[in-house]
Scaffold this motif. Structure first.
Motif, PDB file in Angstrom:
ATOM      1  N   UNK A  55       0.824  -1.205   0.000  1.00  0.00           N
ATOM      2  CA  UNK A  55       0.000   0.000   0.000  1.00  0.00           C
ATOM      3  C   UNK A  55       0.860   1.259   0.000  1.00  0.00           C
ATOM      4  N   UNK A  56       0.609   2.116  -0.966  1.00  0.00           N
ATOM      5  CA  UNK A  56       1.284   3.403  -1.016  1.00  0.00           C
ATOM      6  C   UNK A  56       0.469   4.451  -0.259  1.00  0.00           C
ATOM      7  N   UNK A  57       1.161   5.438   0.310  1.00  0.00           N
ATOM      8  CA  UNK A  57       0.476   6.551   0.973  1.00  0.00           C
ATOM      9  C   UNK A  57       1.036   7.850   0.393  1.00  0.00           C
ATOM     10  N   UNK A  58       0.187   8.611  -0.267  1.00  0.00           N
ATOM     11  CA  UNK A  58       0.631   9.868  -0.873  1.00  0.00           C
ATOM     12  C   UNK A  58       0.923  10.897   0.214  1.00  0.00           C
ATOM     13  N   UNK A  59       2.108  11.500   0.129  1.00  0.00           N
ATOM     14  CA  UNK A  59       2.476  12.617   1.012  1.00  0.00           C
ATOM     15  C   UNK A  59       2.716  13.821   0.106  1.00  0.00           C
ATOM     16  N   UNK A  60       1.800  14.803   0.129  1.00  0.00           N
ATOM     17  CA  UNK A  60       1.934  15.955  -0.770  1.00  0.00           C
ATOM     18  C   UNK A  60       3.260  16.674  -0.572  1.00  0.00           C
ATOM     19  N   UNK A  61       3.821  17.138  -1.682  1.00  0.00           N
ATOM     20  CA  UNK A  61       5.084  17.873  -1.586  1.00  0.00           C
ATOM     21  C   UNK A  61       4.868  19.345  -1.269  1.00  0.00           C
ATOM     22  N   UNK A  62       3.625  19.812  -1.350  1.00  0.00           N
ATOM     23  CA  UNK A  62       3.343  21.212  -1.055  1.00  0.00           C
ATOM     24  C   UNK A  62       3.616  21.483   0.433  1.00  0.00           C
ATOM     25  N   UNK A  63       4.328  22.582   0.713  1.00  0.00           N
ATOM     26  CA  UNK A  63       4.664  22.860   2.110  1.00  0.00           C
ATOM     27  C   UNK A  63       3.426  23.219   2.924  1.00  0.00           C
ATOM     28  N   UNK A  64       3.466  22.907   4.199  1.00  0.00           N
ATOM     29  CA  UNK A  64       2.381  23.298   5.106  1.00  0.00           C
ATOM     30  C   UNK A  64       1.362  22.200   5.324  1.00  0.00           C
ATOM     31  N   UNK A  65       1.440  21.123   4.531  1.00  0.00           N
ATOM     32  CA  UNK A  65       0.456  20.060   4.679  1.00  0.00           C
ATOM     33  C   UNK A  65       0.949  18.915   5.569  1.00  0.00           C
ATOM     34  N   UNK A  66       2.198  19.014   6.033  1.00  0.00           N
ATOM     35  CA  UNK A  66       2.759  17.918   6.833  1.00  0.00           C
ATOM     36  C   UNK A  66       1.939  17.658   8.094  1.00  0.00           C
ATOM     37  N   UNK A  67       1.363  18.715   8.643  1.00  0.00           N
ATOM     38  CA  UNK A  67       0.593  18.564   9.880  1.00  0.00           C
ATOM     39  C   UNK A  67      -0.581  17.614   9.667  1.00  0.00           C
ATOM     40  N   UNK A  68      -1.008  17.477   8.423  1.00  0.00           N
ATOM     41  CA  UNK A  68      -2.084  16.534   8.114  1.00  0.00           C
ATOM     42  C   UNK A  68      -1.533  15.231   7.546  1.00  0.00           C
ATOM     43  N   UNK A  69      -0.560  15.357   6.620  1.00  0.00           N
ATOM     44  CA  UNK A  69      -0.159  14.176   5.853  1.00  0.00           C
ATOM     45  C   UNK A  69       0.646  13.185   6.690  1.00  0.00           C
ATOM     46  N   UNK A  70       1.515  13.681   7.557  1.00  0.00           N
ATOM     47  CA  UNK A  70       2.358  12.736   8.296  1.00  0.00           C
ATOM     48  C   UNK A  70       1.555  11.915   9.305  1.00  0.00           C
ATOM     49  N   UNK A  71       0.619  12.548  10.057  1.00  0.00           N
ATOM     50  CA  UNK A  71      -0.228  11.702  10.915  1.00  0.00           C
ATOM     51  C   UNK A  71      -1.088  10.717  10.111  1.00  0.00           C
ATOM     52  N   UNK A  72      -1.525  11.105   8.922  1.00  0.00           N
ATOM     53  CA  UNK A  72      -2.315  10.166   8.110  1.00  0.00           C
ATOM     54  C   UNK A  72      -1.456   8.961   7.712  1.00  0.00           C
TER      55      UNK A  72
END
Lengths: 334, 334
Positions: B187-204
């Motif tokens: 299973x792949x998990x997309x982590x957006x490269x746009x800055x500022x989204x880490x607060x959402x993407x990393x916990x997901x």
């Protein structure tokens, strides 16, 4: 239990200085000579007690603030405008302004203007329907209370205010011209049923009508709510409307309508050409790829600079900036 | 030319009363008896001169304000969060609060807290990365300056502040559980490269990893920028990644990736199951229809009530509200 809040008197006592000295040091008043050891003692006492000076008191002393007042949004903005307002907030912060968003639901322009004036902002920046509601009288109330600049964003000028004109008719005109150039003669224009969008949708409709003037083409207003049921019902009676082209307000409504038309077996673009607006990426991901109107807004920085210039020169005559650029982006759906 | 700004002294002169009387009348002070004709005279003089009282002066007298301070947004919020914040602004306005958005780009939590404290808000409401940056020390600075309530929205609690916990791990967990139940093991998990989204993407991402624990499934982090080129490049090397499922961060990234995979001839869901999050309408318009995680946020009104309760009872111990609800919405893409 509430902790008691430290006052400048507490700081003065701990530092062994007068309250005036505390005020001079913490507000960086340079016109009064205070030795560096005393300054340091005051700052240390303030830190120890957790005292911070009060911006309201400072603003009273200064006689004006660095506050830019904007009405709180009434509808969820499209990604385009959300992006612009975010940028604007940032750019104003960088120019050392504080942005205050202020709700004024259900108030008349006069009531809102008086409530805004009470906050003594340096500038008031209104947009969309607020600009129209404010009116020349509202602008006058604000200016007489000491507001240095009133700037309205939107469709029309308001007397006495600087105008950043975003003429939505140009968007409709651009879409209309494109559909006409594609040979379409019975053109629908989607008008969203969601409240609050009339400030955009009606001028866009008007723009399409202007494009069609003298061409013999017929323009039909097509109400549509942003849900699948509404789109399916519209698609179900599409052939009776006998439209060969549609400007679907924006890309999101265009996507919704195009899917419903396809599900109904109506060929896009052969039977009906579909055009959106905003040039969102999702339009390029659709099949057929969505034709659209690219809208160029000013950058947040440019807007912030207009605000800043107006604040610096409150006596300047109202400026008018026409800022909305439109370009047709023909793809496969038209 | 600047017009001179009318003061309460001007009003007093025109109405033939003292400045104190002007202040009592215009601030609706009920503890002082003033005859109705005098009140009327003061109001008429104020109207004639265009005088409005100064909220900063009133706030100083009252010793506190009805201001709710929020940091200015650093990234464009998703439609889901934009909607929530709009609702929240409205609900706070209806409770008679004024919302101030305050930029604090590049400031440390301490610096930001001191700048916020100067405005003497009744409450400070932070979210996303601001909450983490503020820290226990920042909360303390705010409370010692007289801020009645500090409320943080986000992933983690901050000591001393009320917490509205929106645990993004739950979103990833829900998506992971669904993909595993569909038999997917790489299973792949997309982590957006746009800055500022880490607060959402990393916990997901962390949530998907937790779902996979002990199942033998392998989780791969997949960086993706929100543009067609990035998606096409990713799709081009997809078969080497040998992933049979992907949680694409949200519906917008899922739509972008699904289109790129389809253009590359990769079957969805047969070769790769694709799952989004947010349950935007656009996902239902895609073919195959996009499976997603529906996220239930609190209403703006509920949030406003949490703020109001905290302001009314500043001595109450910090409350913790867990507010993020998640439900898998299986459609055709998984």
């Amino acid at each position: 239990m509430e902790r008691s809040v430290p006052t400048s008197a507490d700081v003065a006592r701990l530092a062994g200085v007068s309250r005036a000295t505390v005020s001079y040091v913490l507000n960086n008043t340079s016109s009064v000579r205070i030795s560096e050891p005393t300054r340091r003692r005051v700052r240390e006492a303030a830190r120890e007690l957790g005292y911070v000076p009060h911006a309201a008191a400072r603003s009273l002393r200064a006689g004006h603030t660095r506050m830019v007042l904007m009405p709180a949004p009434e509808v969820v903005a499209s990604p385009l405008y959300s992006g612009l307002f975010n940028e604007l907030h940032w750019a104003l912060s960088r120019l050392d302004y504080t942005v205050v968003q202020f709700g004024s639901a259900g108030q008349s322009g006069d009531q809102a203007a008086r409530a805004w004036a009470e906050l003594r902002p340096a500038a008031v920046l209104t947009y969309s329907t607020f600009s129209a509601r404010l009116g020349a009288r509202g602008v006058d109330v604000l200016k007489r209370s000491g507001v240095r600049a009133v700037i309205t964003l939107g469709q029309e000028r308001t007397e006495g205010a600087h105008a950043v004109l975003m003429d939505q008719r140009a968007v409709g005109r651009c879409a209309g011209d494109h559909l006409l150039a594609r040979g379409r003669r019975r053109i629908g224009v989607v008008v969203p049923e969601e409240p609050g969008l009339e400030a955009y949708s009606l001028p866009r409709l008007e723009g399409v009508r202007r494009a069609a003037q003298g061409t013999g083409a017929e323009i039909t207003e097509v109400p549509l709510a942003y849900d699948e049921g509404s789109a399916a019902r519209l698609a179900g009676r599409w052939r009776r409307l006998a439209l060969d082209g549609v400007f679907a307000y924006n890309d999101e409504y265009a996507m919704l309508l195009m899917r419903a038309l396809q599900d109904e077996g109506i060929g896009v673009p052969d039977e009906t050409a579909v055009m959106g607006a905003d040039d969102l990426m999702l339009g390029r991901l659709l099949r057929p790829r969505l034709s659209t109107v690219r809208i160029e807004l000013p950058s947040g920085r440019e807007l912030a600079e207009i605000v800043d210039r107006a604040v610096r020169d409150p006596g300047a005559p109202p400026e008018v900036h026409k800022v909305l650029g439109v370009t047709p982006v023909p793809r496969e759906s038209t």
